[in-house]
Design a protein around this motif. Structure first.
Motif, PDB file in Angstrom:
ATOM      1  N   ARG A 168       0.838  -1.196   0.000  1.00 33.03           N
ATOM      2  CA  ARG A 168       0.000   0.000   0.000  1.00 33.03           C
ATOM      3  C   ARG A 168       0.872   1.244   0.000  1.00 33.03           C
ATOM      4  O   ARG A 168       2.031   1.212   0.420  1.00 33.03           O
ATOM      5  CB  ARG A 168      -0.999  -0.019   1.166  1.00 33.03           C
ATOM      6  N   ILE A 169       0.297   2.323  -0.495  1.00 33.65           N
ATOM      7  CA  ILE A 169       1.047   3.550  -0.733  1.00 33.65           C
ATOM      8  C   ILE A 169       1.725   4.040   0.534  1.00 33.65           C
ATOM      9  O   ILE A 169       2.893   4.438   0.506  1.00 33.65           O
ATOM     10  CB  ILE A 169       0.090   4.618  -1.309  1.00 33.65           C
ATOM     11  N   ASP A 170       1.017   3.985   1.660  1.00 29.85           N
ATOM     12  CA  ASP A 170       1.614   4.558   2.867  1.00 29.85           C
ATOM     13  C   ASP A 170       2.758   3.721   3.431  1.00 29.85           C
ATOM     14  O   ASP A 170       3.384   4.117   4.412  1.00 29.85           O
ATOM     15  CB  ASP A 170       0.536   4.865   3.924  1.00 29.85           C
ATOM     16  N   LYS A 196       2.270   4.689  -9.507  1.00 29.35           N
ATOM     17  CA  LYS A 196       2.541   6.127  -9.635  1.00 29.35           C
ATOM     18  C   LYS A 196       3.319   6.648  -8.437  1.00 29.35           C
ATOM     19  O   LYS A 196       4.210   7.488  -8.586  1.00 29.35           O
ATOM     20  CB  LYS A 196       1.211   6.895  -9.749  1.00 29.35           C
ATOM     21  N   GLU A 197       2.977   6.177  -7.255  1.00 25.43           N
ATOM     22  CA  GLU A 197       3.664   6.648  -6.055  1.00 25.43           C
ATOM     23  C   GLU A 197       5.044   6.001  -5.932  1.00 25.43           C
ATOM     24  O   GLU A 197       5.996   6.645  -5.506  1.00 25.43           O
ATOM     25  CB  GLU A 197       2.807   6.375  -4.813  1.00 25.43           C
ATOM     26  N   ALA A 198       5.146   4.750  -6.323  1.00 26.83           N
ATOM     27  CA  ALA A 198       6.449   4.071  -6.278  1.00 26.83           C
ATOM     28  C   ALA A 198       7.436   4.740  -7.240  1.00 26.83           C
ATOM     29  O   ALA A 198       8.649   4.718  -7.028  1.00 26.83           O
ATOM     30  CB  ALA A 198       6.293   2.592  -6.621  1.00 26.83           C
TER      31      ALA A 198
ATOM     32  N   MET B 167      -9.824   3.653  -6.274  1.00 25.56           N
ATOM     33  CA  MET B 167      -8.608   2.932  -6.622  1.00 25.56           C
ATOM     34  C   MET B 167      -7.550   2.964  -5.530  1.00 25.56           C
ATOM     35  O   MET B 167      -6.610   2.194  -5.565  1.00 25.56           O
ATOM     36  CB  MET B 167      -8.022   3.483  -7.912  1.00 25.56           C
ATOM     37  N   ARG B 168      -7.688   3.908  -4.595  1.00 27.44           N
ATOM     38  CA  ARG B 168      -6.689   3.942  -3.522  1.00 27.44           C
ATOM     39  C   ARG B 168      -7.349   4.246  -2.185  1.00 27.44           C
ATOM     40  O   ARG B 168      -8.416   4.860  -2.126  1.00 27.44           O
ATOM     41  CB  ARG B 168      -5.545   4.899  -3.834  1.00 27.44           C
TER      42      ARG B 168
END
Lengths: 340, 340, 340, 340
Positions: A168-170, A196-198, B167-168
């Motif tokens: 997960r992004i966080d 996108k965040e990675a 999506m997130r």
């Protein structure tokens, strides 16, 4: 792009398509075939959007000649990308890299034992999962951040860079502090927001192929990372889902030499998840090296029978050591063969 | 669980497995077959963990009789779950629900036009995508929160509850404020962290089947939502990936009556993504109703030829109105048939 | 066999199944699980027919523990079968055999040139197709019996045994006179009548895996040959059909070590048909040897660009000679590795 | 045909391809794209053979615009073919035809009972298998010619034309004497020699889609029949093999409206083999009619629980009668809908 017209498309339908092509700033080239007319779209500098032509009368099919990715393509970047993971180089024409460790980190003791084994046997990078994607909610989900920290410790203790999965992004920023390479798993290959965040993280990304992703989709997913600013991407083939279920997945090694022609990004192979049967794995590891993979990732567990996750596919220490010894001899043969 | 032994398993291997079963608190029952022995594990109250038996000498295979999900199973919850989306009831034996609207929200005007059409023609729920998962990074990615707000406005204006994709994780709370139902798309079906967080939201979740997810995996993904506290889950069959590529995906309608037997959660069908060819869609919508789906979701665009996303699979207003008229007649026939 | 009952099966349903099991002469063993009851069928000496239990009230599923084949199974024939093709031995622990030659026999000259190349480079068996299965009727269908005779001549001239495909029953006898081994192709793997008749021929049969055949079906097809009286069967993995179409088929090399455990019949690999791209083939040939295949079959054409059939997948003479040289070095490494 | 060149193809490579196109008597049209050049082959009157261009320097890919079939295509034969089976008309816009009967003919009594049921309930054609393709050699293989004769008798007795499967060439003539329509099964769809010989028989052929056949291959197989002189071909969709195994095969009903656009040959649906679960079948039969199938084929057995073959997928008489009654009501609704 090629716009294929219906067999019975009227002359004015064809003229309308030609007019639309020109309205988009391209040149149209009519190609009268035996059965039907096709109209080439010329003068484009990238992927041509088919939207303006959709639903036009007499249009049967669009054939894209240009692919939905560009930055990952060898056409536009002919030299191999060499990704460095904590000093270890991974690239198409580099010596193949061995990434090894347990599927899931279960305890300090378990990882310590595994780390020492893989280090001594000659692995270059240590792997271990702290966040585990599991089919159902009632299975062990990993140690989480505690696992990430244990991995970091062991990585320093044995002197091997590490790779671990993020889900997960966080988690991205925190895990990037502790690990040398972030893995994005097969189930998240098209989790585009995570990609996108990675892309903004200053660590290499190991991207696994989705269970039913075409090679084109796989490369387009990597394109998200490069387009977002992260050029350090390692691709990982890990088997696809097919009708055959005797073994867990179908590991297609022919994609390795194929991808070598298509992309400059290194591609490694993870046979453990594809096969799920311990004594078959060393055979596939050798085959992966033989077809030219930039590296291999395998699961090693000090006591596979007690593993909390994916035990049957983990090598035990003896199995791993034996395999590494055989790989050395194989590598000599391959080097000799190529010189000849 | 059944533990199948190798043909040539030794007597002491069998005894060791039996001892291990008993050590886990179960009862073992040896079943001598023609070719090999199998050992039944008895006395379990849920899914039996195969971990303690892995890697034991002579063990060939594990056959699970109990499934990796429980809360979603009709075995343990025989009554149909009826999910309410802004007052509209969705359930196995309810009148089938029509969810319609554009693939992507492109502007206030476009959505307004589409909303009026679908409302007038008799749809019950309005759909529209604000966050769009796209294969490559160079395609239109949706209007984002602006789109969510436009959807909320139009939902109120025409008086239809709405559903839109998330999506997130950080979108969940905000979108839940503006929409009556949150969709989790096929590519995120095994984004387990998104599922865990969506489970905490007080809005129904529309969960799409992953492109290559087995029905067992699909149900286990829904189990994450129920186990996490959200019982309001609608499942959506949208076609799977197979070798056949003449149409975009393979829409298997036989899973509808099958799932009706297995789960109490309602299952709807989205033929638009599976087929990708406009004039075939109404046929599949009718077929979905005939096999007993709890509802159908279709894409309707005021001007499909100008759609920024998935134009060829969107119905135009006339097509949608015609289809809705035919569905009414079909429904009467089905009701008559059942009464007979 | 295990008969799994529905969760809510009534006590008298269970009793009826038990009674039916006993009526068939078996012993029934009820296995009460957490969610449902399963009933073991004991005392069988072969595959248990599920027919008498079908449609009985409360029955959910049949799980077969015994496989639909027996003669091909290593369980009942632990020693490797070694098949001799014109004096060349093919078996699991024999030196891997190279079968090479053109896809289709086009003329005496073409086959002569190809035969000399493959002989000189070290192949052991000559292949060449006279009857060609083609997707559409408008493509070249092979030279027929004339081709078979040319193959026989060249086989003698260069001193290599030959293998060639048969497609219909009335070809069997005639082709068996001229060739040392008869191939049954992927499209005919379940042409059971051809199998039954081929079983009566006194020549080895090379049976290719069907495009979408499971390993179980593949082995059951071979069972037709053994059951019919022909024990000299060579199996050939040639790639399966999956969603991925970048390369022609998906060549799953992990089936080789898997099949080695399951069957005593030798398994070879044909990468040419799976891949369809010339410069990738040698990589896959090496990988096949590394995973333990009993042999490899490749297409070699004196002038691939002029081939009437499957040109892009044929090696040219230089490519074949280079590959054979590299294979020799590889073999030494493998032998050394195993001794170590 | 379009010949796509490599990104870095040299100018002289392109010139060489153009020269080769002209040497074949076609016109070349260079289409310079953004990333690479494509060369159109113009002036062909049928399928262009790619052979002369294979292996030429700089060539990346061939894109065929013309299909490998012609006679079966609606492009060249816009009117529906109406096939007559013993007087019963089968065609796209004809009333859908019901073909019913047992999977396998087991005895005179069994077929008599089944025939009476299906006749009374309103079926138009009687089916029954005398030659049965079975995965393994140890299963019931059918009654053979005795079965064919029983079928012929019952066909006359109840006054319904019959269809039955043929598996080998030498059965064609004999079976054609006794039956009104010959079925070629899924496993034999690419048994090209059987197709070639069936093309010479003066009886309609019911050709089933292969388990993993693309629609293009399916149509190309039918092309063998038309090219060989038999225009009376009925196609049958019966489910394809995919990763999903909860039901036996994946029945893709969207191919029906798709094929209606592509071919003039009638297409029917056989849900029994795809699904393998009795109570789901009537749903799929209705869905097949709704999507426009020219007919449906279902298995009906007087006592499914005692069937020697495929019992669980056979309807019992009551189930069949109920389904036929519901179909009548459905048909009225469909007719009404279309008039509206």
């Amino acid at each position: 792009m090629l716009i294929v017209m219906e067999h019975n498309a009227a002359e004015h339908d064809i003229r309308a398509v030609v007019a639309q092509i020109e309205a988009q700033g391209y040149k149209a080239e009519s190609i009268p075939g035996g059965d039907r007319v096709a109209i080439g779209v010329l003068g484009n500098t990238g992927y041509v959007d088919e939207t303006p032509f959709r639903g036009m009368a007499g249009v049967r099919e669009f054939i894209h000649v240009t692919k939905p990715y560009k930055l990952v393509s060898r056409d536009f970047h002919p030299e191999d990308t060499i990704v460095e993971v904590g000093g270890v180089k991974i690239g198409w024409n580099q010596p193949p890299v061995m990434i090894a460790g347990p599927c899931a980190i279960e305890s300090r003791e378990q990882l310590q034992e595994a780390s020492r084994v893989v280090k001594e046997a000659g692995a270059s990078i240590l792997r271990g999962g702290a966040f585990k994607p599991r089919t159902g909610p009632h299975s062990f989900q990993g140690l989480g951040y505690e696992g990430v920290k244990i991995l970091s410790e062991m990585s320093k203790e044995v002197g091997l860079p590490s790779v671990t999965e993020v889900m997960r992004i966080d988690q991205l920023e925190m895990v990037a502090k502790y690990s040398d390479c972030l893995q994005i798993g097969a189930r998240n290959m098209q989790n585009f927001d995570l990609l996108k965040e990675a892309a903004k993280i200053d660590k290499p990304i190991l991207l696994k192929r989705g269970m039913s992703a075409t090679l084109e989709e796989f490369l387009a997913a990597a394109e998200y990372l490069l387009a977002g600013g992260n050029p350090n991407v390692i691709l990982c083939e890990r088997g696809i889902r097919t009708f055959e279920r005797a073994l867990r997945n179908t590991l297609d090694l022919s994609v390795i030499p194929y991808l070598k022609k298509v992309t400059h990004l290194p591609v490694i192979v993870d046979p453990s998840h594809a096969i799920g049967v311990r004594d078959i794995i060393p055979h596939l590891v050798k085959a992966a090296i033989v077809v030219g993979a930039a590296g291999v990732m395998v699961e090693v567990h000090p006591k596979p029978a007690c593993a909390l996750c994916d035990g049957p596919q983990s090598l035990n220490p003896e199995g791993f050591i034996k395999m590494m010894r055989e790989l050395k001899i194989l590598q000599i043969a391959l080097d000799t063969g190529e010189e000849g």
